[in-house]
Design a protein around this motif. Sequence first.
Motif, PDB file in Angstrom:
ATOM      1  N   CYS A 130       0.823  -1.208   0.000  1.00  0.00           N
ATOM      2  CA  CYS A 130       0.000   0.000   0.000  1.00  0.00           C
ATOM      3  C   CYS A 130       0.854   1.254   0.000  1.00  0.00           C
ATOM      4  CB  CYS A 130      -0.961   0.026   1.177  1.00  0.00           C
ATOM      5  SG  CYS A 130      -2.227   1.301   0.956  1.00  0.00           S
ATOM      6  N   LYS A 149      -6.617  10.246   2.821  1.00  0.00           N
ATOM      7  CA  LYS A 149      -8.034  10.186   2.465  1.00  0.00           C
ATOM      8  C   LYS A 149      -8.747  11.410   2.997  1.00  0.00           C
ATOM      9  CE  LYS A 149      -8.139   5.160   2.565  1.00  0.00           C
ATOM     10  NZ  LYS A 149      -8.473   3.997   3.378  1.00  0.00           N
ATOM     11  N   CYS A 193      -2.426   4.918   6.364  1.00  0.00           N
ATOM     12  CA  CYS A 193      -3.497   5.108   7.341  1.00  0.00           C
ATOM     13  C   CYS A 193      -3.033   4.490   8.663  1.00  0.00           C
ATOM     14  CB  CYS A 193      -4.780   4.442   6.867  1.00  0.00           C
ATOM     15  SG  CYS A 193      -5.230   4.928   5.191  1.00  0.00           S
ATOM     16  N   TYR A 201      -0.364   4.115   0.791  1.00  0.00           N
ATOM     17  CA  TYR A 201      -0.902   5.035   1.785  1.00  0.00           C
ATOM     18  C   TYR A 201      -0.422   4.641   3.171  1.00  0.00           C
ATOM     19  CZ  TYR A 201      -4.164   6.912  -1.710  1.00  0.00           C
ATOM     20  OH  TYR A 201      -4.739   7.507  -2.806  1.00  0.00           O
ATOM     21  N   GLY A 223      -4.992  -3.149  -1.044  1.00  0.00           N
ATOM     22  CA  GLY A 223      -4.170  -1.991  -0.715  1.00  0.00           C
ATOM     23  C   GLY A 223      -3.928  -1.211  -1.999  1.00  0.00           C
ATOM     24  N   VAL A 224      -3.374  -0.033  -1.863  1.00  0.00           N
ATOM     25  CA  VAL A 224      -3.170   0.787  -3.054  1.00  0.00           C
ATOM     26  C   VAL A 224      -1.794   0.484  -3.659  1.00  0.00           C
ATOM     27  CG1 VAL A 224      -3.070   3.135  -3.960  1.00  0.00           C
ATOM     28  CG2 VAL A 224      -4.647   2.572  -2.097  1.00  0.00           C
ATOM     29  N   ASN A 248      -1.879  -2.661   6.967  1.00  0.00           N
ATOM     30  CA  ASN A 248      -1.219  -2.638   5.658  1.00  0.00           C
ATOM     31  C   ASN A 248      -0.543  -1.310   5.339  1.00  0.00           C
ATOM     32  OD1 ASN A 248      -2.315  -5.219   5.163  1.00  0.00           O
ATOM     33  ND2 ASN A 248      -4.262  -4.262   4.630  1.00  0.00           N
ATOM     34  N   ARG A 249      -0.571  -0.387   6.288  1.00  0.00           N
ATOM     35  CA  ARG A 249      -0.006   0.939   6.023  1.00  0.00           C
ATOM     36  C   ARG A 249       1.455   0.812   5.593  1.00  0.00           C
ATOM     37  NH1 ARG A 249       0.056  -0.323  11.118  1.00  0.00           N
ATOM     38  NH2 ARG A 249       1.931   0.093  12.359  1.00  0.00           N
ATOM     39  N   CYS A 296      -4.181   0.984  10.228  1.00  0.00           N
ATOM     40  CA  CYS A 296      -4.286  -0.168   9.325  1.00  0.00           C
ATOM     41  C   CYS A 296      -3.015  -0.999   9.322  1.00  0.00           C
ATOM     42  CB  CYS A 296      -4.599   0.331   7.919  1.00  0.00           C
ATOM     43  SG  CYS A 296      -4.626  -0.978   6.695  1.00  0.00           S
TER      44      CYS A 296
HETATM   45  S1  SF4 Z   1      -4.885  -0.663   2.825  1.00  0.00           S
HETATM   46 FE1  SF4 Z   1      -6.443   0.952   2.797  1.00  0.00          FE
HETATM   47  S2  SF4 Z   1      -6.739   1.495   4.949  1.00  0.00           S
HETATM   48 FE2  SF4 Z   1      -4.808   0.350   4.814  1.00  0.00          FE
HETATM   49  S3  SF4 Z   1      -3.212   1.887   4.549  1.00  0.00           S
HETATM   50 FE3  SF4 Z   1      -3.824   1.265   2.517  1.00  0.00          FE
HETATM   51  S4  SF4 Z   1      -5.412   2.713   1.913  1.00  0.00           S
HETATM   52 FE4  SF4 Z   1      -5.166   2.907   4.138  1.00  0.00          FE
END
Ligand code: SF4
Lengths: 267, 445
Positions: B64, B181, B68, B66, B110-111, B73-74, B71
């Motif tokens: 990911c 976000k 967050c 991002y 995830g992104v 997965n951050r 989370c």
């Molecule tokens: S998986 Fe979703 S909630 Fe977790 S860090 Fe990435 S964008 Fe944020």
Amino acid sequence: MFDQSNLIYRYDGSFDGLLCCVFESYDKKEIPTEIILPDTSQTFLFTAKEIKTDIEKSSRVLASIPEKMGYDALNFIRRAFLTCAAKKELYILLFLRLGYRYGRSIMGMLTDDTVNTLFKAVKHLDNESHLLKGFVRFSIFNNVLVAQIEPKNYVLPLMTQHFSERYPEERFFIYDKTHGMALVYQPYQSAIIPIEDLELPEPDEQEQSYRELWKLFYDTIEIQGRHNPKCRMSHMPKRYWKYMTEFGSSPKKSHLKLEDTAKFLIP
Amino acid sequence: MDVFDKLKILTDAAKYDVACTSSGVNKKAAAGGIGSAAASGICHSFSGDGRCISLLKVLMTNVCAYDCKYCVNRKSNDTPRASFTPRELAELTINFYRRNYIEGLFLSSGVLKNPDYTTEQMIEALRILREEYRFFGYIHAKAIPGTDSGLIARLGMLTDRMSVNIELPSQSSLQLLAPDKSKHSILAPMKYIQNRIQENSTDIIKYRHAPKFVPAGQSTQMIIGATPDTDFQILNLTEGLYKKYKLKRVFFSAYMPVAENALLPTLDTTPPLWREHRLYQADWLLRFYGFTANELLDQQHQSFNPFLDPKCNWALHHMDFFPMNVNRAPYSDLLRVPGIGVNSAKRIVIARRLATLQFNDLKKLGVVLKRAQYFITCSGKATGNLKITQDKVLQSLMSEKTLGMYHQSFPLQSQNKQLSLFEQPSLLLSGYPQEDLQRCLTSPI
Ligand code: SF4
């Protein structure tokens, strides 16, 4: 003459047979205290009255039910007949007698003991067949889907449509061990047939791999910090676990490349 | 990395997502296809935490871009990463589906690189399933905030349900914990999906075979207890989402501490399961029982009573509404009686047409008399010679142990005095009654 207080009917176990009991009860103006199956062990002091199945009589009863009390009532007693409720035959007979008397409103007489007993039994049946639509686990042998279940109620007739619509192009087989019957399907026809026993072959490597992948998924998806075995048990009673892949014997990891495995599925 | 390792990592990373239902649409496979769906949804198993497993719930990737803070997965978290190829995922799904392990797929991600690239990967997996395998089973896909609306439109044609996660119940919480976000990036796709669903439903009226866009509707979820947002705010937001965005479901998830961060509850915090449970009960009251958020909580009372479910709590503060004559009261009033649920209320309405109902009849209809008896009469008669005091009622609604705890938190000055139910007990978290924790989310109220 049979004494009313210990009148027992014995029928052949078929739905038509039961309808003939209803016919007899009206014809002779009598109400049995028990309706038993042919192989019921003879613990009764009194001999049972043998009710012969006569399609002509049963069809007359069958035709009169929707006419007198509506199709809902007919559908309802058909389902009641599939349940595992004690004395279900007698309750169905009593239900129909009420229905002939009160007509369509019988389906609303929820506080009557006979009606209530059958409603509860049918709810149990519907519940079990709904749960099993999810809990059935197929193994694939030679491209045939095979499953075993051990339900309390005779649910196979209620599962036919669901699985035929789910797997229209497959061949599948669901064996009901409790009732010694199996639902078999091939495109596009199904049947429910008596089966004595079922022995399953050893799973091949691919089957084994998917079982283990599923177990892996099952174990991983739990949030350990929320472990709640009671809640699981109330939704999924232990008696269903026996045939569920996720509770099967311990996984041994084998290696599998997914790319190769499902080729036969692509037309 | 083999598929076992991938499945483990990508399931582990997806497990905090709450939604797993396969409900909202009825369909069956066309000739040559495989798969069906039932509007009521079908649970295929229940995991050790008691949650329904209906769908193969995995991430496309847990990589990911991002960060967050709440989370696993951050970006900044040191955790093993994996990605499915679209074909791997499609084959896993179809093979689980054939064995009746699942009702379909719940795909989130995830992104990876950017939202558009991620969504393209998801679309490809679903395309293989729908086109090559002719899969008609249930698919729920997550819309990644920030994705181009053209891609969301394509994704929507392949899925039965979509969801955009609200994540946190307020804009300020989002700003703090999910800097990538914003309220806008979440609500915009939600609005877009809602509009497309609406357009599509008129298309279907015009052309019967118009392809369906997200036929099972959209849902969302938010995290409870990671931020100071109150139950009242959360419930109001929930009600707004149902009304404004026509959502099918709003899910809540008690925050499980996954990261050490000054902005978050500490790692040894127990997840507020009781709050989550109360929110689900209140959510049912909104959706099926005709209650509004403002009846259940208000400015002065922003938190749920931990000892009483929201319906009982409401009833105890509206004793003037009771006792209710079950042989007369309209259906919508019956629904407000503790101990009467949707099913038993329906049965009462049917059965009373034919007979005047007595207390023992109600039992047969599934009414929980232990609770209901204080709030109803059967044509003038109340049960026996019950003297109704609030304490009596409370006794009937709680176990002895819970009642003890309740009294500790709400000291009872005198039997006749109005209980100060409205004050919030000081220490909610530590002593929350076990039996309520064990009750499951779906239990009727
Ligand atoms: S998986 Fe979703 S909630 Fe977790 S860090 Fe990435 S964008 Fe944020």
